[in-house]
Design a protein around this motif. Structure first.
Motif, PDB file in Angstrom:
ATOM      1  N   CYS A  70       0.824  -1.205   0.000  1.00  0.00           N
ATOM      2  CA  CYS A  70       0.000   0.000   0.000  1.00  0.00           C
ATOM      3  C   CYS A  70       0.863   1.263   0.000  1.00  0.00           C
ATOM      4  CB  CYS A  70      -0.952   0.008   1.188  1.00  0.00           C
ATOM      5  SG  CYS A  70      -0.274   0.597   2.751  1.00  0.00           S
ATOM      6  N   LEU A  71       0.251   2.336  -0.464  1.00  0.00           N
ATOM      7  CA  LEU A  71       0.846   3.660  -0.354  1.00  0.00           C
ATOM      8  C   LEU A  71       0.427   4.213   0.997  1.00  0.00           C
ATOM      9  CD1 LEU A  71       2.228   6.208  -1.573  1.00  0.00           C
ATOM     10  CD2 LEU A  71      -0.042   6.855  -2.417  1.00  0.00           C
ATOM     11  N   ARG A  72       1.374   4.676   1.777  1.00  0.00           N
ATOM     12  CA  ARG A  72       1.081   5.200   3.117  1.00  0.00           C
ATOM     13  C   ARG A  72       1.653   6.608   3.216  1.00  0.00           C
ATOM     14  NH1 ARG A  72       2.948   2.456   8.789  1.00  0.00           N
ATOM     15  NH2 ARG A  72       3.167   4.401   9.883  1.00  0.00           N
ATOM     16  N   ILE A  73       0.801   7.556   3.569  1.00  0.00           N
ATOM     17  CA  ILE A  73       1.215   8.948   3.702  1.00  0.00           C
ATOM     18  C   ILE A  73       0.754   9.450   5.066  1.00  0.00           C
ATOM     19  CG2 ILE A  73       1.043  11.281   2.759  1.00  0.00           C
ATOM     20  CD1 ILE A  73       0.150   9.970   0.091  1.00  0.00           C
ATOM     21  N   ASP A  74       1.691   9.877   5.886  1.00  0.00           N
ATOM     22  CA  ASP A  74       1.378  10.513   7.170  1.00  0.00           C
ATOM     23  C   ASP A  74       1.539  12.011   6.987  1.00  0.00           C
ATOM     24  OD1 ASP A  74       0.891   8.142   8.723  1.00  0.00           O
ATOM     25  OD2 ASP A  74       3.048   7.778   8.703  1.00  0.00           O
ATOM     26  N   LEU A  75       0.550  12.770   7.412  1.00  0.00           N
ATOM     27  CA  LEU A  75       0.582  14.212   7.205  1.00  0.00           C
ATOM     28  C   LEU A  75      -0.265  14.919   8.250  1.00  0.00           C
ATOM     29  CD1 LEU A  75      -2.116  15.430   4.948  1.00  0.00           C
ATOM     30  CD2 LEU A  75      -1.564  13.027   4.691  1.00  0.00           C
ATOM     31  N   LEU A  76      -0.119  16.218   8.282  1.00  0.00           N
ATOM     32  CA  LEU A  76      -1.022  17.060   9.056  1.00  0.00           C
ATOM     33  C   LEU A  76      -2.091  17.541   8.091  1.00  0.00           C
ATOM     34  CD1 LEU A  76       1.492  19.116  11.226  1.00  0.00           C
ATOM     35  CD2 LEU A  76       0.212  17.054  11.837  1.00  0.00           C
ATOM     36  N   ALA A  77      -3.334  17.349   8.471  1.00  0.00           N
ATOM     37  CA  ALA A  77      -4.443  17.709   7.589  1.00  0.00           C
ATOM     38  C   ALA A  77      -4.582  19.226   7.525  1.00  0.00           C
ATOM     39  CB  ALA A  77      -5.737  17.076   8.084  1.00  0.00           C
ATOM     40  N   THR A  78      -4.189  19.779   6.386  1.00  0.00           N
ATOM     41  CA  THR A  78      -4.340  21.211   6.128  1.00  0.00           C
ATOM     42  C   THR A  78      -4.866  21.368   4.712  1.00  0.00           C
ATOM     43  OG1 THR A  78      -2.113  21.458   5.231  1.00  0.00           O
ATOM     44  CG2 THR A  78      -2.369  21.791   7.620  1.00  0.00           C
ATOM     45  N   PRO A 121      -3.201  15.252  12.830  1.00  0.00           N
ATOM     46  CA  PRO A 121      -2.389  14.208  12.196  1.00  0.00           C
ATOM     47  C   PRO A 121      -3.292  13.166  11.526  1.00  0.00           C
ATOM     48  CG  PRO A 121      -2.235  14.059  14.589  1.00  0.00           C
ATOM     49  CD  PRO A 121      -3.076  15.253  14.277  1.00  0.00           C
ATOM     50  N   VAL A 122      -2.955  12.829  10.297  1.00  0.00           N
ATOM     51  CA  VAL A 122      -3.767  11.919   9.494  1.00  0.00           C
ATOM     52  C   VAL A 122      -2.854  10.896   8.846  1.00  0.00           C
ATOM     53  CG1 VAL A 122      -5.129  11.815   7.360  1.00  0.00           C
ATOM     54  CG2 VAL A 122      -5.585  13.601   9.009  1.00  0.00           C
ATOM     55  N   ARG A 123      -3.362   9.695   8.696  1.00  0.00           N
ATOM     56  CA  ARG A 123      -2.667   8.658   7.919  1.00  0.00           C
ATOM     57  C   ARG A 123      -3.569   8.283   6.746  1.00  0.00           C
ATOM     58  NH1 ARG A 123      -0.075   4.246  11.139  1.00  0.00           N
ATOM     59  NH2 ARG A 123       1.598   5.773  11.006  1.00  0.00           N
ATOM     60  N   VAL A 124      -3.042   8.453   5.541  1.00  0.00           N
ATOM     61  CA  VAL A 124      -3.751   8.053   4.328  1.00  0.00           C
ATOM     62  C   VAL A 124      -3.094   6.770   3.836  1.00  0.00           C
ATOM     63  CG1 VAL A 124      -4.280   8.670   1.927  1.00  0.00           C
ATOM     64  CG2 VAL A 124      -4.288  10.445   3.711  1.00  0.00           C
ATOM     65  N   ARG A 125      -3.912   5.754   3.574  1.00  0.00           N
ATOM     66  CA  ARG A 125      -3.400   4.520   2.990  1.00  0.00           C
ATOM     67  C   ARG A 125      -4.237   4.197   1.764  1.00  0.00           C
ATOM     68  NH1 ARG A 125      -2.583  -0.188   7.235  1.00  0.00           N
ATOM     69  NH2 ARG A 125      -4.837  -0.108   7.189  1.00  0.00           N
ATOM     70  N   VAL A 126      -3.563   3.799   0.703  1.00  0.00           N
ATOM     71  CA  VAL A 126      -4.246   3.409  -0.524  1.00  0.00           C
ATOM     72  C   VAL A 126      -3.744   2.032  -0.913  1.00  0.00           C
ATOM     73  CG1 VAL A 126      -4.693   3.980  -2.939  1.00  0.00           C
ATOM     74  CG2 VAL A 126      -4.415   5.823  -1.260  1.00  0.00           C
ATOM     75  N   PHE A 127      -4.683   1.106  -1.054  1.00  0.00           N
ATOM     76  CA  PHE A 127      -4.381  -0.261  -1.460  1.00  0.00           C
ATOM     77  C   PHE A 127      -4.836  -0.422  -2.901  1.00  0.00           C
ATOM     78  CE2 PHE A 127      -5.128  -0.142   3.063  1.00  0.00           C
ATOM     79  CZ  PHE A 127      -4.050  -0.834   3.577  1.00  0.00           C
ATOM     80  N   ARG A 128      -3.874  -0.584  -3.793  1.00  0.00           N
ATOM     81  CA  ARG A 128      -4.167  -0.694  -5.221  1.00  0.00           C
ATOM     82  C   ARG A 128      -5.001  -1.938  -5.481  1.00  0.00           C
ATOM     83  NH1 ARG A 128       1.047  -0.799  -7.573  1.00  0.00           N
ATOM     84  NH2 ARG A 128       1.142   1.434  -7.349  1.00  0.00           N
ATOM     85  N   GLY A 129      -6.058  -1.792  -6.258  1.00  0.00           N
ATOM     86  CA  GLY A 129      -6.907  -2.925  -6.607  1.00  0.00           C
ATOM     87  C   GLY A 129      -6.226  -3.851  -7.591  1.00  0.00           C
TER      88      GLY A 129
END
Length: 196
Positions: A70-78, A121-129
């Motif tokens: 998966c693609l994992r992105i940790d960021l501050l939601a702005t 703080p947010v973690r976005v994860r994307v799992f490619r189909g």
């Protein structure tokens, strides 16, 4: 009607099959004839037998493979972070679902900014189909409350259409509460059902 154990095994095997496919491993490439390999077991139990593991180990293997793919992105939601996340996600997913996935991640992160707070703080994860399995987008934040609710915005409303857009393009979406607090809002885009 499938028994609960058989249904659980089927779901686990489909998850493992999708996770393996995410790493370029498909059943034909394993060079195995599952029905004969499984012996007295009926497929899909054969895949678990192929790995010589029990159901819990197969589940853990599927989760590790899924997480690694998966693609994992940790960021501050702005507000400023939203276009960067949208670009990163767009570069990661396949062209067939790119627009829908970018829309979903944009709306889910924007909801955190608006309803939880700027700088959360947010973690976005994307799992490619892969192999008929939808692309999954997850946006996790630490807030226990502020659960998203689908409602229909009026024509004169300036806000309130985000989840309606997600609902329109996703084949499913929902909210999972974390064991240690917080929540994950997820949606799935594309896919045609379980792999054969």
């Amino acid at each position: 009607m499938q028994s609960s154990a058989a249904h659980d095994t089927t779901l686990c095997v489909e998850s493992l099959r999708a996770a393996l496919a995410g790493h370029g491993i498909t059943l034909p490439s394993l060079g195995a004839d599952l029905p004969s390999l499984a012996g007295s077991y009926r497929p899909p139990v054969g895949l678990v037998s192929l790995g010589n593991c029990n159901l819990e180990t197969a589940r853990r293997l599927a989760e590790v493979l899924r997480e690694a793919a998966c693609l994992r992105i940790d960021l501050l939601a702005t507000s400023e972070a939203v276009p960067r996340v949208r670009r990163a996600v767009g570069a990661y997913v396949d062209a067939e679902v790119r627009d829908e996935v970018r829309l979903c991640v944009t709306e889910l992160v924007a909801n955190v900014v608006r309803h939880v707070g700027e700088g959360t703080p947010v973690r976005v994860r994307v799992f490619r189909g892969v192999a008929g399995v939808p692309t999954r987008v997850e946006v996790a934040d630490p807030a226990k409350g502020a659960l998203p609710v689908l409602h229909r915005a009026r024509a004169e409303d300036e806000f309130g259409r985000g989840l309606s857009l997600v609902d329109a393009v996703a084949c499913g979406w929902g909210v999972e509460r974390g064991a240690a607090g917080g929540k994950t809002v997820w949606c799935e885009v594309g896919g045609t059902g379980p792999a054969d």
